[in-house]
Design a protein around this motif. Structure first.
Motif, PDB file in Angstrom:
ATOM      1  N   THR A   1      12.225   4.689 -10.335  1.00 31.69           N
ATOM      2  CA  THR A   1      11.595   3.977 -11.452  1.00 31.69           C
ATOM      3  C   THR A   1      11.826   4.724 -12.759  1.00 31.69           C
ATOM      4  N   ASN A   2      11.825   3.973 -13.850  1.00 29.55           N
ATOM      5  CA  ASN A   2      11.919   4.580 -15.178  1.00 29.55           C
ATOM      6  C   ASN A   2      10.619   4.383 -15.952  1.00 29.55           C
ATOM      7  N   ASN A   3       9.567   3.986 -15.244  1.00 31.45           N
ATOM      8  CA  ASN A   3       8.273   3.799 -15.889  1.00 31.45           C
ATOM      9  C   ASN A   3       7.612   5.152 -16.132  1.00 31.45           C
ATOM     10  N   LYS A   4       7.139   5.381 -17.333  1.00 32.19           N
ATOM     11  CA  LYS A   4       6.488   6.648 -17.652  1.00 32.19           C
ATOM     12  C   LYS A   4       5.110   6.759 -17.011  1.00 32.19           C
ATOM     13  N   ASP A   5       4.475   5.616 -16.738  1.00 33.77           N
ATOM     14  CA  ASP A   5       3.166   5.631 -16.076  1.00 33.77           C
ATOM     15  C   ASP A   5       3.399   5.682 -14.571  1.00 33.77           C
ATOM     16  N   ARG A   6       3.610   6.854 -14.047  1.00 26.78           N
ATOM     17  CA  ARG A   6       3.979   7.034 -12.640  1.00 26.78           C
ATOM     18  C   ARG A   6       2.858   6.602 -11.699  1.00 26.78           C
ATOM     19  N   THR A   7       1.618   6.869 -12.087  1.00 25.37           N
ATOM     20  CA  THR A   7       0.489   6.520 -11.224  1.00 25.37           C
ATOM     21  C   THR A   7       0.357   5.017 -11.071  1.00 25.37           C
ATOM     22  N   GLU A   8       0.532   4.281 -12.152  1.00 23.03           N
ATOM     23  CA  GLU A   8       0.416   2.821 -12.100  1.00 23.03           C
ATOM     24  C   GLU A   8       1.504   2.225 -11.209  1.00 23.03           C
ATOM     25  N   THR A   9       2.732   2.701 -11.380  1.00 22.84           N
ATOM     26  CA  THR A   9       3.825   2.194 -10.547  1.00 22.84           C
ATOM     27  C   THR A   9       3.612   2.565  -9.088  1.00 22.84           C
ATOM     28  N   ALA A  10       3.166   3.775  -8.835  1.00 20.92           N
ATOM     29  CA  ALA A  10       2.885   4.193  -7.457  1.00 20.92           C
ATOM     30  C   ALA A  10       1.830   3.301  -6.832  1.00 20.92           C
ATOM     31  N   ASP A  11       0.822   2.946  -7.589  1.00 23.46           N
ATOM     32  CA  ASP A  11      -0.239   2.085  -7.069  1.00 23.46           C
ATOM     33  C   ASP A  11       0.294   0.698  -6.747  1.00 23.46           C
ATOM     34  N   GLN A  12       1.164   0.173  -7.573  1.00 22.30           N
ATOM     35  CA  GLN A  12       1.737  -1.152  -7.331  1.00 22.30           C
ATOM     36  C   GLN A  12       2.619  -1.149  -6.082  1.00 22.30           C
ATOM     37  N   VAL A  13       3.449  -0.125  -5.949  1.00 21.00           N
ATOM     38  CA  VAL A  13       4.319  -0.027  -4.771  1.00 21.00           C
ATOM     39  C   VAL A  13       3.477   0.128  -3.509  1.00 21.00           C
ATOM     40  N   LYS A  14       2.487   0.992  -3.567  1.00 19.60           N
ATOM     41  CA  LYS A  14       1.629   1.235  -2.407  1.00 19.60           C
ATOM     42  C   LYS A  14       0.882  -0.019  -1.989  1.00 19.60           C
ATOM     43  N   ARG A  15       0.280  -0.719  -2.942  1.00 23.91           N
ATOM     44  CA  ARG A  15      -0.501  -1.914  -2.603  1.00 23.91           C
ATOM     45  C   ARG A  15       0.389  -3.060  -2.144  1.00 23.91           C
ATOM     46  N   THR A  16       1.626  -3.065  -2.607  1.00 27.39           N
ATOM     47  CA  THR A  16       2.585  -4.048  -2.099  1.00 27.39           C
ATOM     48  C   THR A  16       2.811  -3.824  -0.610  1.00 27.39           C
ATOM     49  N   ALA A  17       3.040  -2.571  -0.234  1.00 29.54           N
ATOM     50  CA  ALA A  17       3.230  -2.252   1.187  1.00 29.54           C
ATOM     51  C   ALA A  17       1.968  -2.529   1.981  1.00 29.54           C
ATOM     52  N   MET A  18       0.819  -2.184   1.422  1.00 27.09           N
ATOM     53  CA  MET A  18      -0.459  -2.411   2.103  1.00 27.09           C
ATOM     54  C   MET A  18      -0.684  -3.887   2.393  1.00 27.09           C
ATOM     55  N   SER A  19      -0.214  -4.744   1.510  1.00 27.58           N
ATOM     56  CA  SER A  19      -0.436  -6.177   1.677  1.00 27.58           C
ATOM     57  C   SER A  19       0.427  -6.780   2.776  1.00 27.58           C
ATOM     58  N   VAL A  20       1.430  -6.046   3.211  1.00 25.67           N
ATOM     59  CA  VAL A  20       2.371  -6.568   4.205  1.00 25.67           C
ATOM     60  C   VAL A  20       2.042  -6.110   5.619  1.00 25.67           C
ATOM     61  N   VAL A  21       1.609  -4.866   5.768  1.00 27.55           N
ATOM     62  CA  VAL A  21       1.380  -4.300   7.099  1.00 27.55           C
ATOM     63  C   VAL A  21      -0.077  -4.463   7.520  1.00 27.55           C
ATOM     64  N   PRO A  22      -0.378  -4.324   8.821  1.00 25.37           N
ATOM     65  CA  PRO A  22      -1.776  -4.348   9.281  1.00 25.37           C
ATOM     66  C   PRO A  22      -2.600  -3.290   8.567  1.00 25.37           C
ATOM     67  N   ARG A  23      -3.890  -3.530   8.444  1.00 21.09           N
ATOM     68  CA  ARG A  23      -4.747  -2.700   7.604  1.00 21.09           C
ATOM     69  C   ARG A  23      -4.931  -1.276   8.126  1.00 21.09           C
TER      70      ARG A  23
END
Length: 220
Positions: free
Chosen positions: A120-142
């Protein structure tokens, strides 16, 4: 943006579950000639991707019908759902690169973990990490734990190296944990809830086999 990602992810897992269970479910509950889904050989579960002889298209809705009857003396509710890890990893990677400022993504899905390394080239690393993580969370079992890292240059190949490794290989758990330790040096986004940390682990669950990793990282 987060709601959109989660909605897409949930739709994907519904489709994947149907594909993974197709062969098994057709053997359990094939429809009769009349096309009546309630009149099947085994009333426990009914699934038909080609419902009532309609064309099997990728944009069709998925349908599954299950009750609490038993199969061979076992309650169907105790039967673990099958998961196609290859397809799950593919969906997570494809959804991840649709997030703004995410250019590449490499995803590993194990029996209880998801590792996503992205560029990623986003300077807000935490925000992007949260988006990527929650994307994965939404796909796999809880019950899955998700670990992410934007250190794509150094970790992408490490994650890819697991692609041909079997889950029962000697020392695989230790190797994965070492990779996770390196990933935890990158932002993991925000806590999932008051009871769960950033990776979806129960904060007070001492049985979690990765709690020692977080403890080591906190002490670094």
């Amino acid at each position: 943006m987060k709601k959109t990602i989660i909605t897409i992810g949930l739709s994907s897992i519904i489709a994947l579950t149907g594909c993974a269970d197709k062969e098994e479910d057709q053997g359990l509950g094939a429809k009769n000639n009349a096309g009546n889904p309630t009149n099947v050989n085994n009333p426990t579960q009914y699934y038909d991707e080609d419902y009532r002889n309609n064309d099997n298209k990728s944009d069709d809705f998925g349908f599954t019908r299950t009750n609490s009857a038993t199969i061979d003396g076992r309650n169907i509710s105790n039967k673990a759902a099958s998961i196609d890890r290859e397809q799950l990893s593919d969906v997570i990677s494809k959804l991840s690169v649709q997030i703004p400022n995410v250019n590449d993504a490499a995803t590993l899905v194990t029996d209880e973990e998801v590792l996503v390394v992205y560029d990623t080239n986003n300077k807000d690393r935490t925000e992007t990490a949260d988006q990527v993580k929650r994307t994965a969370m939404s796909v796999v079992p809880r019950y899955y734990h998700v670990y992410v890292s934007d250190d794509y240059q150094n970790l992408a190949q490490d994650v890819e190296n697991f692609a041909t490794v079997k889950s029962g290989s000697r020392g695989i758990d230790y190797t994965i944990e070492q990779t996770i330790k390196r990933m935890l040096k990158s932002p993991q986004g925000y806590k999932m809830s008051g009871e769960e940390n950033e990776n979806g682990e129960m904060v007070n669950d001492k049985r979690d086999h990765h709690d020692n990793i977080h403890q080591k990282m906190d002490n670094r």
